[in-house]
Design an enzyme around this catalytic site. Sequence first.
Site, PDB file in Angstrom:
ATOM      1  N   HIS A 130       0.857  -1.183   0.000  1.00  0.00           N
ATOM      2  CA  HIS A 130       0.000   0.000   0.000  1.00  0.00           C
ATOM      3  C   HIS A 130       0.895   1.236   0.000  1.00  0.00           C
ATOM      4  CE1 HIS A 130      -3.744  -2.086   1.930  1.00  0.00           C
ATOM      5  NE2 HIS A 130      -3.241  -2.788   0.933  1.00  0.00           N
ATOM      6  N   GLU A 140       1.017   3.783   1.883  1.00  0.00           N
ATOM      7  CA  GLU A 140       1.529   4.122   3.213  1.00  0.00           C
ATOM      8  C   GLU A 140       2.696   3.223   3.601  1.00  0.00           C
ATOM      9  OE1 GLU A 140      -1.639   3.371   2.266  1.00  0.00           O
ATOM     10  OE2 GLU A 140      -3.037   3.966   3.845  1.00  0.00           O
ATOM     11  N   CYS A 196      -5.990   1.660   6.059  1.00  0.00           N
ATOM     12  CA  CYS A 196      -6.621   0.425   6.510  1.00  0.00           C
ATOM     13  C   CYS A 196      -6.003   0.025   7.857  1.00  0.00           C
ATOM     14  CB  CYS A 196      -6.430  -0.677   5.464  1.00  0.00           C
ATOM     15  SG  CYS A 196      -4.730  -1.277   5.319  1.00  0.00           S
ATOM     16  N   CYS A 226      -2.214  -0.748   7.632  1.00  0.00           N
ATOM     17  CA  CYS A 226      -1.387   0.460   7.553  1.00  0.00           C
ATOM     18  C   CYS A 226      -1.399   1.229   8.867  1.00  0.00           C
ATOM     19  CB  CYS A 226      -1.840   1.332   6.392  1.00  0.00           C
ATOM     20  SG  CYS A 226      -1.521   0.571   4.779  1.00  0.00           S
TER      21      CYS A 226
END
Length: 161
Positions: free
Chosen positions: A55, A57, A85, A88
């Site tokens: 992701h 992040e 999420c 993360c």
Amino acid sequence: MVKSHEAYMGLALDQAEAAGATGEVPVGAVLIDDSGKVITSSGNQVITRLDPTAHAEMNCLREAAAQIGNYRLLNTILYVTIEPCVMCMGALIHARVATIVFGATDPRWGGAGSIYDMAGDPRFNHHPQIISGVCEDRCRTLLQDFFRARRNSVESDKKLQ
């Protein structure tokens, strides 16, 4: 010189648009230090890297930790186009990111208030400040347009079969 939240979110949106152009879900992130200097930025790379943890992040956290030489990213601010999420958020809490600024909420996966408020959970030993809704409309529209185009493409493919 520290820019505005909107200016940094604009950089994250640039990363999101670049990710979307490669077929990734258009999410972008930018990590800055306490002086306002950009440490790193990234878009989603889940498909590109064949890595479910890639992701935007997480990519920023990995690169910043390598640059700094420390897994603790104290006094940093992460800008991300969608609410992180729970995966993360867990990593952001472990890295001790001070502030998380996001654009659109994520009612399906959000770990910063939508589904679960990890930053506000008193059981954790670090509680990043959460700032939501920065450039929210632009962030939401980018995602909606991406998924709308994807659905239309799938429907077109079905009609051709």
